[in-house]
Design a protein around this motif. Structure first.
Motif, PDB file in Angstrom:
ATOM      1  N   ARG A  84       0.796  -1.226   0.000  1.00  0.00           N
ATOM      2  CA  ARG A  84       0.000   0.000   0.000  1.00  0.00           C
ATOM      3  C   ARG A  84       0.834   1.285   0.000  1.00  0.00           C
ATOM      4  O   ARG A  84       0.409   2.285  -0.600  1.00  0.00           O
ATOM      5  N   PRO A  85       1.996   1.333   0.657  1.00  0.00           N
ATOM      6  CA  PRO A  85       2.789   2.562   0.580  1.00  0.00           C
ATOM      7  C   PRO A  85       3.272   2.910  -0.826  1.00  0.00           C
ATOM      8  O   PRO A  85       3.706   4.043  -1.066  1.00  0.00           O
ATOM      9  N   LEU A  86       3.190   1.958  -1.757  1.00  0.00           N
ATOM     10  CA  LEU A  86       3.588   2.245  -3.135  1.00  0.00           C
ATOM     11  C   LEU A  86       2.484   2.935  -3.926  1.00  0.00           C
ATOM     12  O   LEU A  86       2.747   3.514  -4.991  1.00  0.00           O
ATOM     13  N   LEU A  87       1.263   2.889  -3.412  1.00  0.00           N
ATOM     14  CA  LEU A  87       0.133   3.442  -4.153  1.00  0.00           C
ATOM     15  C   LEU A  87       0.197   4.963  -4.297  1.00  0.00           C
ATOM     16  O   LEU A  87      -0.059   5.477  -5.394  1.00  0.00           O
ATOM     17  N   PRO A  88       0.508   5.749  -3.248  1.00  0.00           N
ATOM     18  CA  PRO A  88       0.541   7.203  -3.416  1.00  0.00           C
ATOM     19  C   PRO A  88       1.526   7.691  -4.476  1.00  0.00           C
ATOM     20  O   PRO A  88       1.140   8.525  -5.321  1.00  0.00           O
ATOM     21  N   PRO A  89       2.797   7.216  -4.504  1.00  0.00           N
ATOM     22  CA  PRO A  89       3.691   7.687  -5.564  1.00  0.00           C
ATOM     23  C   PRO A  89       3.203   7.313  -6.964  1.00  0.00           C
ATOM     24  O   PRO A  89       3.341   8.109  -7.902  1.00  0.00           O
ATOM     25  N   VAL A  90       2.642   6.127  -7.097  1.00  0.00           N
ATOM     26  CA  VAL A  90       2.184   5.693  -8.418  1.00  0.00           C
ATOM     27  C   VAL A  90       1.014   6.558  -8.887  1.00  0.00           C
ATOM     28  O   VAL A  90       0.990   7.049 -10.023  1.00  0.00           O
ATOM     29  N   LEU A  91       0.030   6.770  -8.013  1.00  0.00           N
ATOM     30  CA  LEU A  91      -1.129   7.567  -8.412  1.00  0.00           C
ATOM     31  C   LEU A  91      -0.738   9.023  -8.640  1.00  0.00           C
ATOM     32  O   LEU A  91      -1.260   9.675  -9.552  1.00  0.00           O
ATOM     33  N   ALA A  92       0.195   9.552  -7.840  1.00  0.00           N
ATOM     34  CA  ALA A  92       0.669  10.922  -8.032  1.00  0.00           C
ATOM     35  C   ALA A  92       1.334  11.067  -9.396  1.00  0.00           C
ATOM     36  O   ALA A  92       1.131  12.067 -10.093  1.00  0.00           O
ATOM     37  N   GLU A  93       2.114  10.085  -9.784  1.00  0.00           N
ATOM     38  CA  GLU A  93       2.764  10.126 -11.092  1.00  0.00           C
ATOM     39  C   GLU A  93       1.728  10.101 -12.210  1.00  0.00           C
ATOM     40  O   GLU A  93       1.846  10.843 -13.192  1.00  0.00           O
ATOM     41  N   VAL A  94       0.706   9.275 -12.065  1.00  0.00           N
ATOM     42  CA  VAL A  94      -0.340   9.194 -13.085  1.00  0.00           C
ATOM     43  C   VAL A  94      -1.085  10.528 -13.188  1.00  0.00           C
ATOM     44  O   VAL A  94      -1.319  11.043 -14.292  1.00  0.00           O
ATOM     45  N   LEU A  95      -1.461  11.104 -12.058  1.00  0.00           N
ATOM     46  CA  LEU A  95      -2.215  12.358 -12.066  1.00  0.00           C
ATOM     47  C   LEU A  95      -1.410  13.500 -12.675  1.00  0.00           C
ATOM     48  O   LEU A  95      -1.925  14.268 -13.489  1.00  0.00           O
ATOM     49  N   THR A  96      -0.154  13.634 -12.278  1.00  0.00           N
ATOM     50  CA  THR A  96       0.662  14.720 -12.823  1.00  0.00           C
ATOM     51  C   THR A  96       0.928  14.516 -14.312  1.00  0.00           C
ATOM     52  O   THR A  96       0.933  15.480 -15.082  1.00  0.00           O
ATOM     53  N   TYR A  97       1.124  13.270 -14.717  1.00  0.00           N
ATOM     54  CA  TYR A  97       1.390  12.986 -16.130  1.00  0.00           C
ATOM     55  C   TYR A  97       0.182  13.311 -17.004  1.00  0.00           C
ATOM     56  O   TYR A  97       0.324  13.817 -18.118  1.00  0.00           O
ATOM     57  N   LEU A  98      -1.006  13.053 -16.488  1.00  0.00           N
ATOM     58  CA  LEU A  98      -2.224  13.242 -17.280  1.00  0.00           C
ATOM     59  C   LEU A  98      -2.749  14.665 -17.248  1.00  0.00           C
ATOM     60  O   LEU A  98      -3.667  14.998 -18.011  1.00  0.00           O
ATOM     61  N   THR A  99      -2.210  15.510 -16.390  1.00  0.00           N
ATOM     62  CA  THR A  99      -2.740  16.869 -16.257  1.00  0.00           C
ATOM     63  C   THR A  99      -1.730  17.948 -16.647  1.00  0.00           C
ATOM     64  O   THR A  99      -2.007  18.778 -17.517  1.00  0.00           O
ATOM     65  N   ILE A 100      -0.577  17.970 -16.020  1.00  0.00           N
ATOM     66  CA  ILE A 100       0.361  19.082 -16.202  1.00  0.00           C
ATOM     67  C   ILE A 100       0.864  19.152 -17.635  1.00  0.00           C
ATOM     68  O   ILE A 100       0.759  20.209 -18.290  1.00  0.00           O
ATOM     69  N   GLY A 101       1.390  18.061 -18.130  1.00  0.00           N
ATOM     70  CA  GLY A 101       1.929  18.061 -19.485  1.00  0.00           C
ATOM     71  C   GLY A 101       0.903  18.389 -20.554  1.00  0.00           C
ATOM     72  O   GLY A 101       1.127  19.272 -21.391  1.00  0.00           O
ATOM     73  N   PRO A 102      -0.246  17.704 -20.576  1.00  0.00           N
ATOM     74  CA  PRO A 102      -1.261  18.035 -21.573  1.00  0.00           C
ATOM     75  C   PRO A 102      -1.731  19.482 -21.513  1.00  0.00           C
ATOM     76  O   PRO A 102      -1.974  20.105 -22.553  1.00  0.00           O
ATOM     77  N   LEU A 103      -1.865  20.046 -20.316  1.00  0.00           N
ATOM     78  CA  LEU A 103      -2.266  21.444 -20.205  1.00  0.00           C
ATOM     79  C   LEU A 103      -1.211  22.369 -20.800  1.00  0.00           C
ATOM     80  O   LEU A 103      -1.532  23.363 -21.467  1.00  0.00           O
ATOM     81  N   LYS A 104       0.049  22.064 -20.579  1.00  0.00           N
ATOM     82  CA  LYS A 104       1.125  22.862 -21.144  1.00  0.00           C
ATOM     83  C   LYS A 104       1.074  22.853 -22.677  1.00  0.00           C
ATOM     84  O   LYS A 104       1.204  23.896 -23.333  1.00  0.00           O
ATOM     85  N   VAL A 105       0.904  21.674 -23.234  1.00  0.00           N
ATOM     86  CA  VAL A 105       0.872  21.553 -24.694  1.00  0.00           C
ATOM     87  C   VAL A 105      -0.362  22.242 -25.257  1.00  0.00           C
ATOM     88  O   VAL A 105      -0.304  22.917 -26.293  1.00  0.00           O
ATOM     89  N   TRP A 106      -1.496  22.096 -24.589  1.00  0.00           N
ATOM     90  CA  TRP A 106      -2.741  22.677 -25.086  1.00  0.00           C
ATOM     91  C   TRP A 106      -2.700  24.199 -25.056  1.00  0.00           C
ATOM     92  O   TRP A 106      -3.102  24.855 -26.021  1.00  0.00           O
ATOM     93  N   THR A 107      -2.237  24.774 -23.947  1.00  0.00           N
ATOM     94  CA  THR A 107      -2.234  26.237 -23.829  1.00  0.00           C
ATOM     95  C   THR A 107      -1.125  26.892 -24.643  1.00  0.00           C
ATOM     96  O   THR A 107      -1.263  28.049 -25.040  1.00  0.00           O
ATOM     97  N   ALA A 108      -0.030  26.204 -24.889  1.00  0.00           N
ATOM     98  CA  ALA A 108       1.020  26.661 -25.810  1.00  0.00           C
ATOM     99  C   ALA A 108       1.431  28.115 -25.554  1.00  0.00           C
ATOM    100  O   ALA A 108       1.291  28.985 -26.405  1.00  0.00           O
ATOM    101  N   ARG A 109       1.986  28.351 -24.381  1.00  0.00           N
ATOM    102  CA  ARG A 109       2.438  29.703 -24.023  1.00  0.00           C
ATOM    103  C   ARG A 109       3.949  29.716 -23.837  1.00  0.00           C
ATOM    104  O   ARG A 109       4.491  28.887 -23.102  1.00  0.00           O
ATOM    105  N   PRO A 110       4.654  30.658 -24.455  1.00  0.00           N
ATOM    106  CA  PRO A 110       6.098  30.759 -24.230  1.00  0.00           C
ATOM    107  C   PRO A 110       6.401  31.309 -22.839  1.00  0.00           C
ATOM    108  O   PRO A 110       5.549  31.919 -22.189  1.00  0.00           O
ATOM    109  N   ALA A 111       7.638  31.130 -22.424  1.00  0.00           N
ATOM    110  CA  ALA A 111       8.108  31.692 -21.162  1.00  0.00           C
ATOM    111  C   ALA A 111       8.618  33.110 -21.382  1.00  0.00           C
ATOM    112  O   ALA A 111       8.900  33.510 -22.517  1.00  0.00           O
ATOM    113  N   PRO A 112       8.763  33.907 -20.318  1.00  0.00           N
ATOM    114  CA  PRO A 112       9.318  35.256 -20.478  1.00  0.00           C
ATOM    115  C   PRO A 112      10.688  35.257 -21.134  1.00  0.00           C
ATOM    116  O   PRO A 112      11.011  36.165 -21.908  1.00  0.00           O
ATOM    117  N   SER A 113      11.490  34.238 -20.841  1.00  0.00           N
ATOM    118  CA  SER A 113      12.847  34.174 -21.387  1.00  0.00           C
ATOM    119  C   SER A 113      12.883  33.891 -22.880  1.00  0.00           C
ATOM    120  O   SER A 113      13.946  33.951 -23.501  1.00  0.00           O
TER     121      SER A 113
END
Length: 245
Positions: free
Chosen positions: A87-116
């Motif tokens: 059971r202690p392995l479940l939180p890291p695995v689910l956290a990885e799945v959630l971040t992979y399915l949300t952060i990256g796709p949102l970045k690609v979809w919104t397509a915004r450059p950085a200030p630099s």
């Protein structure tokens, strides 16, 4: 199965976070808040001596998603061995799945450059670095919104705090609640400030990362880790590990 408690209690707060993230995205898509972003970025560029820049870069490593994920997985494995439970392995695995399915796709979809992006490749005009949905740019130059460093920091330090307390209990030690709060709060705030100060993200990128990270963190904190059904073959390695706050 009963969901674990979170504070503030209730789903209204999750809805508020999601609504704020949507409203911020809509505002930026309509060309609003660009003046605020530009003012903060220009101020940071004018107050960034070499020593401060290096210090900020060092502290910004607190938000590196992959190392944090590996540390969390390592703590999960150690706790799993000590408790003879998967059971202690479940939180890291689910956290990885959630971040992979949300952060990256949102970045690609919104397509915004950085200030630099105006001072290094692809050397865009300053006014072109602000808008969202610049699909004509290569993906690697348009992944600023939301800040993955900030969102990752909130999620992964939350997982580390979740695993650290029961792990130390197996060694006969206890973790003061204030220390848990420090682990959850301080690193994400440091990352938010440094990533904005360094010009790697607009202020609104960091705020969006904060909203998304808090939302994901609440979902993870609700999960009934000790009650989730597991295959029968894992029955010998099926023991609880969490403690309600």
């Amino acid at each position: 199965m009963r969901l674990r408690p979170v504070r503030p209690a209730g789903w209204w707060y999750d809805g508020l976070l999601l609504a704020a993230l949507v409203a911020l995205t809509v505002a930026l898509a309509g060309g609003h808040l660009f003046g605020l972003d530009r003012a903060v970025a220009d101020w940071a560029a004018d107050h960034r001596p070499t020593a401060a820049r290096w210090i900020a870069m060092i502290f910004n490593y607190l938000g590196q998603g992959t190392p944090l994920a590996l540390i969390a997985l390592g703590l999960g494995v150690l706790l799993a061995v000590r408790l003879r439970s998967v059971r202690p392995l479940l939180p890291p695995v689910l956290a990885e799945v959630l971040t992979y399915l949300t952060i990256g796709p949102l970045k690609v979809w919104t397509a915004r450059p950085a200030p630099s992006a105006s001072v290094k490749e692809p050397f865009l005009p300053p006014e072109q670095t602000l808008p969202l949905f610049q699909d004509g740019l290569p993906v690697r130059f348009a992944q600023s919104y939301p800040s993955g460093h900030v969102a990752n920091a909130i999620v992964w330090y939350g997982v580390l705090a979740l695993l650290l307390a029961p792990l130390l209990r197996t060694f006969g030690r206890t973790v003061p609640p204030r220390l848990v709060t420090v682990v959850r709060v301080v690193p994400p705030l440091v990352v938010l400030c440094t990533t904005t100060y360094l010009g790697w993200h607009w202020l609104t990128d960091s705020v969006a990362g904060l909203l998304l990270g808090l939302l994901l963190d609440r979902l993870l904190r609700r999960a009934p880790w000790d009650d989730l059904p597991l295959p029968g073959r894992l029955r010998r390695w099926d023991h609880p590990f969490t403690a309600h706050p």
